[in-house]
Design an enzyme around this catalytic site. Structure first.
Site, mmCIF file in Angstrom:
data_model
loop_
_atom_site.group_PDB
_atom_site.id
_atom_site.type_symbol
_atom_site.label_atom_id
_atom_site.label_comp_id
_atom_site.label_asym_id
_atom_site.label_seq_id
_atom_site.Cartn_x
_atom_site.Cartn_y
_atom_site.Cartn_z
ATOM 1 N N HIS A 59 1.690 18.064 -3.312
ATOM 2 C CA HIS A 59 2.229 18.647 -4.538
ATOM 3 C C HIS A 59 2.350 20.157 -4.455
ATOM 4 C CE1 HIS A 59 2.370 15.186 -7.202
ATOM 5 N NE2 HIS A 59 1.344 14.748 -6.526
ATOM 6 N N PRO A 60 3.414 20.708 -5.033
ATOM 7 C CA PRO A 60 3.515 22.159 -5.129
ATOM 8 C C PRO A 60 2.529 22.637 -6.184
ATOM 9 C CG PRO A 60 5.257 21.175 -6.407
ATOM 10 C CD PRO A 60 4.538 20.037 -5.718
ATOM 11 N N GLU A 82 10.030 17.570 -13.368
ATOM 12 C CA GLU A 82 8.787 17.392 -14.117
ATOM 13 C C GLU A 82 8.301 18.711 -14.723
ATOM 14 O OE1 GLU A 82 6.570 15.620 -10.948
ATOM 15 O OE2 GLU A 82 7.765 13.784 -11.076
ATOM 16 N N PHE A 113 -4.321 22.309 -8.389
ATOM 17 C CA PHE A 113 -4.452 21.796 -9.755
ATOM 18 C C PHE A 113 -3.351 20.788 -10.022
ATOM 19 C CE2 PHE A 113 -5.557 21.495 -14.056
ATOM 20 C CZ PHE A 113 -4.451 21.698 -14.868
ATOM 21 N N ILE A 115 -1.510 18.175 -12.597
ATOM 22 C CA ILE A 115 -1.317 17.791 -13.980
ATOM 23 C C ILE A 115 0.069 17.183 -14.069
ATOM 24 C CG2 ILE A 115 -0.370 20.021 -14.717
ATOM 25 C CD1 ILE A 115 -1.990 19.639 -17.336
ATOM 26 N N ALA A 117 3.101 17.376 -15.328
ATOM 27 C CA ALA A 117 3.693 18.541 -15.993
ATOM 28 C C ALA A 117 4.860 18.184 -16.910
ATOM 29 C CB ALA A 117 4.153 19.554 -14.945
#
Lengths: 332, 332
Positions: A59-60, A82, A113, A115, A117
């Site tokens: 993930h970025p 997203e 992190f 989430i 988004a």
């Protein structure tokens, strides 16, 4: 109609090699719901902690759209989509602050992190990041895995909708050809078209507006909601068709969802919003020992059944809690 | 007296670099208890999941005493000592089977099987390995971290006792001198002995007229006792000191007694009439699905705790039952 995908498709949804392999092995799926159900089983029961870390590394960082080793072009595009709400609401200073906190988070927890988004503003994401930063590493690791599952579910939905676009074109062509050959078929075609529209409506507008299983915790010793209680939902899967009184083997409880009760004492979403809930024996558990350390109940587990004939019904299972007593009931 | 150690000493106790650095920074400690308290905080709150994996990789597979990259000579020696019971009880076939299951475990979970091996036979370890193999990866990861903490605690105790060998000589000298100087201490010892005698006497005559744990089931949908309900009482026994919310491993429920409710809704005796109940986490279960076949609850399980300070108290745990609701409380 069955939906087939290969390993690359599933790697776009979730960056764990094992996840992608097992999903490809389980393919084809009869429906999106089937795929999500299998995906949850694989992600929470089969992929190990190294696999979770592998998925997270795909993930970025929030605020960017390219991970160091991006899994695929589709994955990068989906990530950008997203974050569209966050990007639209970002200011220079909030992006700067977000970047600083992302670095702190990574330093503390050892992974980016995570989430889901989609639909969240930069300020919302930043507030959540700060709040979650105070968690213990193992707690944050598990939350990240749950966020990953939400993201995976969104991406599976996109995979399935891209395939449905193709199948609906084929159906249209077939209907058109048939209409040319037989006047009666014009009526038939119309009925079929109406059915398809109804089906499409069903897919696009699920009858439910909330998940099929919900809960609420009230602290009746204070006359207020009980905030901050961890809630866990599991379903029985095993060689025995159901868990029985006093039995200790023959299957296991499979994770379905977890959350923490909010200020109103309600948990977040424990299941997806679907028309039909899977019939079975469910268990919902509450970490009451943490909420009331000197109480009588280290935790509360409630076991209930959803029958085949009830799969479109709603199951609200609230907990009325005090230090030395609790009660529950099926609500609505 | 303060105890100082360096980073190398702490790496011998736990193979996480971060753990060792933070413990060295917090050194010196006033006592072993202080050190253990800090160690727990560092391990569970500060070391991230990558640090946990690093610590696990420093351990040899059970049945061997050298890890691939052994942290230190002391660590290897301690590991051998910790496995002394297992080594003394091992047979060729049990070692073979242990090796096979270790490989399966590692394949499934991505790290070596961790168990505080001190005092355990090979068969015990193998049984635990097989049982824990059925856990979800995240659950097993957390159990492994708890086992690591137990091992770390044992090793800290060894570190401290090696330092205490020096200080205890000084303490003995001090004690002898004190005894020579103060005659009053003889009277204190005698009073202590007298207290112990009093305690002994009270054991002979139990004060209870009923078992420490009782129950009663009322069918509140009819306003009557619920007769004929199977009741089961169990206590938690395991490597974890207690079952925790959401955990599926680390121990098991051990049968204590069972009965069927009579026409007044009371169960027969589930425990002996004893002065002191064993402290622990208990679970009382009711076969409600059999009593109300079309109800919501296939069975009801209530988990409660008896603390050391409560072992002479009474625990009445009644169930107020109806088809779609139940409640319970601690009664008397």
């Amino acid at each position: 109609m069955e939906f087939s995908f290969d390993e690359k498709d599933f790697a776009s949804c979730c960056g764990s090699t094992k996840f992608a392999k097992e999903m490809a092995s389980a393919s084809p799926f009869r429906s999106f719901q089937d795929a999500v159900s299998v995906a949850k089983g694989v992600w929470f029961n089969s992929v190990d902690v190294n696999g979770w870390l592998q998925a997270f590394s795909a993930h970025p960082q929030i605020g960017q759209t390219h991970a160091p080793s991006v899994a695929s072009e589709a994955s990068a595009q989906w990530s950008k989509g997203e974050q569209s709400t966050a990007l639209a609401t970002a200011t220079g200073s909030s992006l700067q602050e977000l970047s600083e906190w992302n670095a702190r988070y990574r330093e503390k927890f050892g992974f980016v992190f995570l989430i889901c988004a989609a639909g969240r503003s930069t300020d919302e994401i930043l507030a959540e990041l700060k709040r979650r930063y105070t968690n213990r590493p193992i707690v944050e690791f598990e939350i990240a895995a749950q966020e990953q599952m939400k993201i995976t579910e969104l991406r599976l939905a996109k995979l399935f909708s891209s395939r449905e676009n193709i199948s609906s074109s084929v159906d249209k062509y077939s209907a058109a050809k048939k209409a040319e050959e037989d006047r009666i078929s014009i009526i038939g075609g119309h009925v079929t078209a109406a059915s398809e529209i109804s089906t499409a409506k069903l897919i696009h507008h699920p009858a439910r507006t909330r998940p099929p299983i919900t809960t609420h915790v009230l602290d009746v010793s204070q006359g207020s909601p009980a905030a901050g209680i961890e809630v866990l939902l599991e379903v029985w899967r095993g060689t025995q068709s159901r868990p029985t009184f006093g039995a200790s083997g023959g299957g296991s409880w499979v994770f379905q969802g977890s959350s923490t009760t909010d200020l109103d004492g309600r948990s977040g979403q424990l299941l997806s919003i679907v028309d039909d809930v899977n019939p079975g024996i469910y268990r919902i558990s509450f970490n009451t020992g943490k909420y009331i350390p000197n109480g009588f109940f280290p935790y509360v587990s409630l076991v209930f059944e959803i029958k085949e004939s009830q799969k479109r019904e709603h199951f609200h299972v609230p907990l009325l809690l005090s230090p030395f007593s609790f009660s529950t009931y099926r609500g609505s």
